[in-house]
Design an enzyme around this catalytic site. Sequence first.
Site, PDB file in Angstrom:
ATOM      1  N   ALA A   1       1.017  -0.753  -0.023  1.00 54.18           N
ATOM      2  CA  ALA A   1       0.092  -0.377   0.147  1.00 54.18           C
ATOM      3  C   ALA A   1       0.850   1.435  -0.147  1.00 54.18           C
ATOM      4  O   ALA A   1       1.622   1.773   0.992  1.00 54.18           O
ATOM      5  CB  ALA A   1      -1.120  -0.497   1.361  1.00 54.18           C
TER       6      ALA A   1
ATOM      7  N   GLY B   1      -0.190   9.282  -6.138  1.00 55.80           N
ATOM      8  CA  GLY B   1       0.098   8.116  -7.525  1.00 55.80           C
ATOM      9  C   GLY B   1       2.034   7.882  -7.520  1.00 55.80           C
ATOM     10  O   GLY B   1       2.084   7.327  -6.594  1.00 55.80           O
TER      11      GLY B   1
ATOM     12  N   ASP C   1      11.195  -1.713  -7.843  1.00 56.82           N
ATOM     13  CA  ASP C   1      12.218  -1.913  -9.392  1.00 56.82           C
ATOM     14  C   ASP C   1      12.208  -3.617  -9.651  1.00 56.82           C
ATOM     15  O   ASP C   1      12.008  -4.062 -10.631  1.00 56.82           O
ATOM     16  CB  ASP C   1      14.221  -1.718  -8.073  1.00 56.82           C
ATOM     17  CG  ASP C   1      14.429  -0.479  -8.414  1.00 56.82           C
ATOM     18  OD1 ASP C   1      13.445   0.151  -9.465  1.00 56.82           O
ATOM     19  OD2 ASP C   1      15.556   0.032  -7.825  1.00 56.82           O
TER      20      ASP C   1
ATOM     21  N   GLY D   1       9.527  -5.329  -8.594  1.00 59.24           N
ATOM     22  CA  GLY D   1       7.919  -5.209  -9.474  1.00 59.24           C
ATOM     23  C   GLY D   1       7.742  -5.263 -10.706  1.00 59.24           C
ATOM     24  O   GLY D   1       7.781  -6.138 -11.243  1.00 59.24           O
TER      25      GLY D   1
ATOM     26  N   GLN E   1      -7.146  -5.987 -34.306  1.00 54.17           N
ATOM     27  CA  GLN E   1      -7.456  -5.376 -35.568  1.00 54.17           C
ATOM     28  C   GLN E   1      -7.346  -6.389 -36.496  1.00 54.17           C
ATOM     29  O   GLN E   1      -7.896  -6.489 -37.928  1.00 54.17           O
ATOM     30  CB  GLN E   1      -6.486  -4.087 -36.162  1.00 54.17           C
ATOM     31  CG  GLN E   1      -6.078  -3.783 -37.091  1.00 54.17           C
ATOM     32  CD  GLN E   1      -7.688  -3.104 -37.141  1.00 54.17           C
ATOM     33  OE1 GLN E   1      -8.085  -2.381 -36.085  1.00 54.17           O
ATOM     34  NE2 GLN E   1      -8.128  -2.382 -39.056  1.00 54.17           N
TER      35      GLN E   1
ATOM     36  N   GLY F   1     -14.044  -8.066 -36.446  1.00 53.88           N
ATOM     37  CA  GLY F   1     -15.171  -9.040 -36.089  1.00 53.88           C
ATOM     38  C   GLY F   1     -14.425  -9.441 -34.868  1.00 53.88           C
ATOM     39  O   GLY F   1     -15.579  -9.715 -33.602  1.00 53.88           O
TER      40      GLY F   1
ATOM     41  N   GLU G   1       2.755   0.436 -10.806  1.00 52.71           N
ATOM     42  CA  GLU G   1       3.958  -0.001 -10.982  1.00 52.71           C
ATOM     43  C   GLU G   1       4.762   1.125 -11.392  1.00 52.71           C
ATOM     44  O   GLU G   1       6.168   1.359 -11.731  1.00 52.71           O
ATOM     45  CB  GLU G   1       4.657  -1.823 -10.731  1.00 52.71           C
ATOM     46  CG  GLU G   1       3.809  -2.257  -9.523  1.00 52.71           C
ATOM     47  CD  GLU G   1       4.807  -3.644  -9.079  1.00 52.71           C
ATOM     48  OE1 GLU G   1       5.669  -3.811  -9.445  1.00 52.71           O
ATOM     49  OE2 GLU G   1       3.874  -4.452  -9.417  1.00 52.71           O
TER      50      GLU G   1
ATOM     51  N   THR H   1       3.679   4.454 -13.977  1.00 55.99           N
ATOM     52  CA  THR H   1       3.609   4.468 -15.122  1.00 55.99           C
ATOM     53  C   THR H   1       4.755   4.562 -16.633  1.00 55.99           C
ATOM     54  O   THR H   1       6.179   4.583 -16.058  1.00 55.99           O
ATOM     55  CB  THR H   1       3.214   5.929 -15.219  1.00 55.99           C
ATOM     56  OG1 THR H   1       3.513   7.030 -15.353  1.00 55.99           O
ATOM     57  CG2 THR H   1       1.174   5.861 -14.603  1.00 55.99           C
TER      58      THR H   1
END
Length: 405
Positions: A147, A154, A264, A266, A360, A364, A387, A389
Amino acid sequence: MGGVLQRARLQFAIHLRSIRGARVDFRFTEEQLMIQDVARRIAQEKIAPSAEHHDQTGEFPLANIRTLGENGLMGIEVPAEYGGAGMDPVSYVLAMIEIAAGDAAHSTIMSVNNSLFCNGILKNGTEEQKQLYVRAIAEGREIGAFALTEPQSGSDATAMRCKAIKQADGTYLINGKKSWITSGPVAKYIVLFAMTDPDKHARGITAFMIDTARAGFHRGKTEPKLGIRASATCEIEFADYVAQPDEVLGEEGHGFKIAMGVLDAGRIGIASQAIGIARAAYEATLTYVRDRKAFGAPIGTFQMTQAKIADMKCKLDAALLLTLRAAWLKGQDQRFTNEAAIAKLTASEAAMWITHQAVQIHGGMGYSKEMPLERYFRDAKITEIYEGTSEIQRLVIARNETGLR
Ligand code: CAA
């Protein structure tokens, strides 16, 4: 000065070995191949068949997590004396890739237990803390969490407001909120970062071991997510939670460095997860372009598809080799901050690009929930966010390369 030069020489030698390949050995050991095989078997037999169900319902895959624990995959680098498999970081990468290819959400839970929880305690904990907290998590009997993030902090982790105030009797009174806590809804123990001295900013942060069964700990709202839906995520709150002095992890005021060091490691895990997701999308695409016909020929014979396949393969291999380099360095007890950031950035952006192209190419069918391509695409996105951005990885890399801040 001598130390700086020696370190620079060592870094250069590592650079030569790992970049030019002069002394790189690409073979995996028997042990590494063995754990890869165990992970692949569990991923294919137990995890992949229920991945769609877990994605749709968001149900936490407790039975599968127990199986991963029983097979050593919840504490891969944890020594056997603390309940783990006692293997190296390269083994961790290989196993994470297999589990992520089966289902990304499972690999998120696995990576938090391995890298953010067990790794941090093994590196910074006392013998008592290792015995008390690591075994149950490494064996998969309990779940761990980490945590750091808060609603208003963040990327700028030092802006945290959660406080741990030292009392006259030596205990700490913890108050505050943490958000986006992976495995928060199910965790038994949490590594928490809180401010013990706000005036000292980064040097005023301390890490604590939290028992979620204790008074003063509360779980808040769960996060509805785009992907990795079976990995449970929630807010947690502390209201006059009392931590004992022997529940401090490392030293008071060393929490930020502990968090950064743990991240690091992680980041190697998240790079591996990204590779696993990307590989699953790539392999599905190879099958599809061989089978699917248009204008009288398999679509894999068209140049525009061939270009996509070639680029997918190049990005996948580059991500894998960079991630193995970071893991190898970690196994040599060298600093690997830069290499882990390079691996995570490359692998997560490769996963986003590869899953995008895979959707792509499938047209469909790629957009339909009847095939897993849209899930791979949704799951890949988080690897560019948690962990650290992609923007934070670029910042870390540029600071390391230029020496400027
Ligand atoms: N290892 C060890 N120490 C480190 C370090 C590292 N990788 N990086 C920094 N430090 C040390 C510095 O040496 C410095 O020490 P001194 O005080 O002794 O000089 C101290 O930490 C402060 O460093 P900075 O001044 O560089 O700190 P900063 O405020 O500029 O922040 C940052 C650096 C790279 C931006 C950092 O804040 C960061 O990585 N932010 C991203 C946070 C993040 O990844 N959050 C993810 C949340 S967890 C998650 O997602 C888990 C989940 O649930 C899956």
